[in-house]
Design an enzyme around this catalytic site. Structure first.
Site, PDB file in Angstrom:
ATOM      1  N   SER A  67       0.944  -1.201  -0.109  1.00 24.74           N
ATOM      2  CA  SER A  67      -0.490   0.059   0.178  1.00 24.74           C
ATOM      3  C   SER A  67       1.036   1.324  -0.473  1.00 24.74           C
ATOM      4  O   SER A  67       1.711   1.688  -0.842  1.00 24.74           O
ATOM      5  CB  SER A  67      -0.616  -0.067   1.300  1.00 24.74           C
ATOM      6  OG  SER A  67      -1.858   0.795   1.225  1.00 24.74           O
ATOM      7  N   GLU A 377     -11.215   6.042   7.349  1.00 25.15           N
ATOM      8  CA  GLU A 377     -10.583   7.157   8.099  1.00 25.15           C
ATOM      9  C   GLU A 377      -9.961   8.470   7.408  1.00 25.15           C
ATOM     10  O   GLU A 377     -10.012   8.563   6.254  1.00 25.15           O
ATOM     11  CB  GLU A 377      -9.668   5.728   8.526  1.00 25.15           C
ATOM     12  CG  GLU A 377     -10.364   4.722   8.392  1.00 25.15           C
ATOM     13  CD  GLU A 377      -9.217   3.236   8.878  1.00 25.15           C
ATOM     14  OE1 GLU A 377      -8.154   3.583  10.153  1.00 25.15           O
ATOM     15  OE2 GLU A 377      -8.403   3.359   7.647  1.00 25.15           O
ATOM     16  N   GLY A 505       0.061  -1.680  15.202  1.00 21.85           N
ATOM     17  CA  GLY A 505      -0.352  -3.398  15.197  1.00 21.85           C
ATOM     18  C   GLY A 505       0.553  -4.215  14.703  1.00 21.85           C
ATOM     19  O   GLY A 505       0.552  -5.099  14.579  1.00 21.85           O
TER      20      GLY A 505
END
Length: 549
Positions: A67, A377, A505
């Site tokens: 990404s 988001e 994360g």
């Protein structure tokens, strides 16, 4: 292993030894430096085949991408049959399989998994897979394909394409020939679906001024070029940052993540974007979208995911009311703690707003609870979900006036221009352009819906991110004990202050977000909280926040 050839798995697994690294399947799947991912891709190939078998041969998707990350990184994620993210319970299985240290360990873990998950190995397994433009892609695809060979997967290579197109393909393949058919199961089918719906939505309206599109020198460049041909003169697009073959160019000082984090125009666009003109940026795999414009003084103004949510949600509410369906269709918005406080206030005055933990899977799941769920988001990743019952209602509703009929048709066409499987920068771009066309908005009018509170995001490297635990949709720390009280003490010193700390994360860092009424106060608050985190938890000396006072 009954139904699987351990010899074949062993032989191929030995070609892809695991390095001495701990892997974790996170929100974005596996993602790290590409050079260490060979064994992960091989094992994901096997896992994807087993996931398909578990679901009676439904087609699973595999996307090889990192990404918005730098070009040297890569990653892989699995896509479930309706184009959604991998079921969360299987994320742990992916992590366990990826961390088996040797071939023998891997086969043992695999056998145990097949038994405990009750996977019928006699079932067929089907997978469609694709990659972005990273140089490491072909080698990682080869490792993935060895995984497919290891358990006899019927695999289809979708080539080099965007992440959202791969999600689209998965759903289209699995719904083909059913009443829920999502579209033709090809890249051409994707472009046809989006472009035809867009043309219907802007029919009879003035052709907009050209849109400047920053493609982040990634796979979105090819997709945008193809889409532009399908749109014709209905949406003039000027493509920039399309250097897919230039080493090191991917996401480098361009793209959606650059715009959001630096809050400025990519340098390559500085002589291209004119005052009053709209511009937008994709990220490296075209699943994030960031808009921007120059105001009357030529100052850069960012229109991020919060601004997109506000624009789109309000428009859909208007259409639902215009169709006479406001008593039957409830529209809601889902945000994370990173949403700007001003956007939350603007939206909450108009419709229900829910805050959930960071991560697409949390947003997507929460949005499914609304008749029409809008989620974006702040980083520009998002979409709109129309529930099955809502789509059925739209198809059967009998409008009582011409105005209701028009609004109803617009809603139906919106369900087609929106990629409801996942955040999709190109689909979202068309959605934004539809609303701007209907409202006759320039970037200036859109931007004036509300004024963002100044905000700052700071990253602090720590020894162990796992000591940080949160509650209340990640807005409050519960561990380390006492740190939240100290953060709140700092926040109270600033007018309109808000700050939260959450662990990454995927890496040993924590992210500190802060807002305040004035820009210097937002910056100061962010660095004070970052300094507090550093001092209280033994941060990495190399990453000590330098700007906090």
């Amino acid at each position: 292993m009954p139904g699987l050839s351990s010899d074949t798995i062993r032989q191929l697994s030995d070609l892809h030894p695991k390095p001495d690294i701990k892997f974790q399947y996170g929100t974005a799947g596996f993602r790290t430096v590409a050079t260490v991912l060979d064994s992960v891709l091989f094992r994901v190939g096997i896992l994807a085949g087993l996931r398909s078998k578990k679901l009676d041969g439904k087609t699973i998707g595999v996307m090889v991408t990192a990404s918005h990350n730098p070009e040297e990184d890569n990653g892989v994620k699995l896509v479930d049959p309706r184009g959604e993210m991998l079921e969360s319970s299987w994320e742990a299985h992916a992590t366990t399989l990826s961390n088996a240290s040797t071939t023998d360990d891997f086969i043992q873990v695999l056998e145990t998994f097949v038994q405990t998950a009750k996977i019928d190995l006699s079932k067929p397994s089907r997978v469609v897979y694709a990659r972005d433009t990273r140089p490491s892609g072909p080698a990682l695809i080869a490792a993935l394909e060895d995984g497919f060979k290891a358990i006899g997967v019927d695999a289809h290579d979708a080539g080099v394409t965007t992440t959202p197109i791969l999600h689209y393909l998965v759903r289209a393949i699995n719904t083909k020939g059913t009443p829920e058919s999502y579209g033709e199961d090809s890249e051409e089918g994707y472009f046809l679906k989006l472009s035809e719906a867009y043309k219907k939505l802007v029919a009879g309206r003035a052709t907009p001024e050209p849109l400047l599109l920053d493609c982040a020198n990634g796979v979105g460049a090819d997709a945008a070029k193809k889409l532009s041909k399908y749109l014709g003169d209905k949406l003039p697009i000027v493509l920039t940052n399309t250097a897919i073959g230039t080493p090191g160019a991917l996401n480098n000082a361009c793209g959606a993540d650059y715009v959001k984090t630096s809050q400025k125009l990519p340098p390559s666009l500085s002589n291209l974007l004119k005052p009053g003109q709209r511009g937008c940026s994709l990220d490296g795999d075209a699943d994030r979208l960031m808009y921007f414009h120059l105001d009357e003084r030529g100052q850069f103004r960012m229109l991020d995911g919060d601004k997109i949510a506000a624009l789109v949600a309000a428009f859909i509410v208007e259409l639902v009311k215009g169709a006479g369906l406001e008593e039957h269709i409830k529209v809601g918005v889902v945000q994370t703690a990173y949403a700007n406080g001003a956007s939350t206030k603007y939206l909450a005055d108009r419709l229900p707003v829910k805050c959930v933990p960071t991560g697409v899977k949390h947003l997507h799941h929460a949005a499914e609870h609304y008749d029409v769920g809008v989620y974006f988001e702040a980083n520009g990743h998002g979409t709109v979900l129309f529930s099955p019952s809502t789509q059925e209602m739209l198809s059967q509703h009998q409008p009582s006036t011409p105005a209701q009929s028009t609004a109803l048709n617009h809603l139906i066409n919106l369900t087609q221009v929106i990629n409801q499987t996942v955040g999709d920068a190109l689909s979202d771009m068309l959605l934004v352009e539809v609303v701007l066309s209907h409202k006759s908005y320039s970037g200036i009018e859109w931007d004036s819906l509300y004024t963002d509170l100044p905000n700052r995001l700071v990253k602090v490297k720590v020894a162990d991110r796992n000591i940080f635990r949160t509650e209340d949709a990640e807005r409050r720390l519960v561990s380390p004990v006492g740190l939240q009280d100290k953060i709140e003490g700092l926040v109270r010193r600033y007018e309109g202050g808000r700050s939260f700390v959450r662990p990454s994360g995927t890496e040993d860092v924590v992210r500190v977000y802060a807002e305040a009424v004035l820009r210097p106060q937002a910056d100061e608050l962010a660095f004070r909280v970052a300094g507090l985190v550093y001092d209280e938890t033994g941060g990495d000396p190399a990453s000590r926040p330098r700007e906090f006072i």
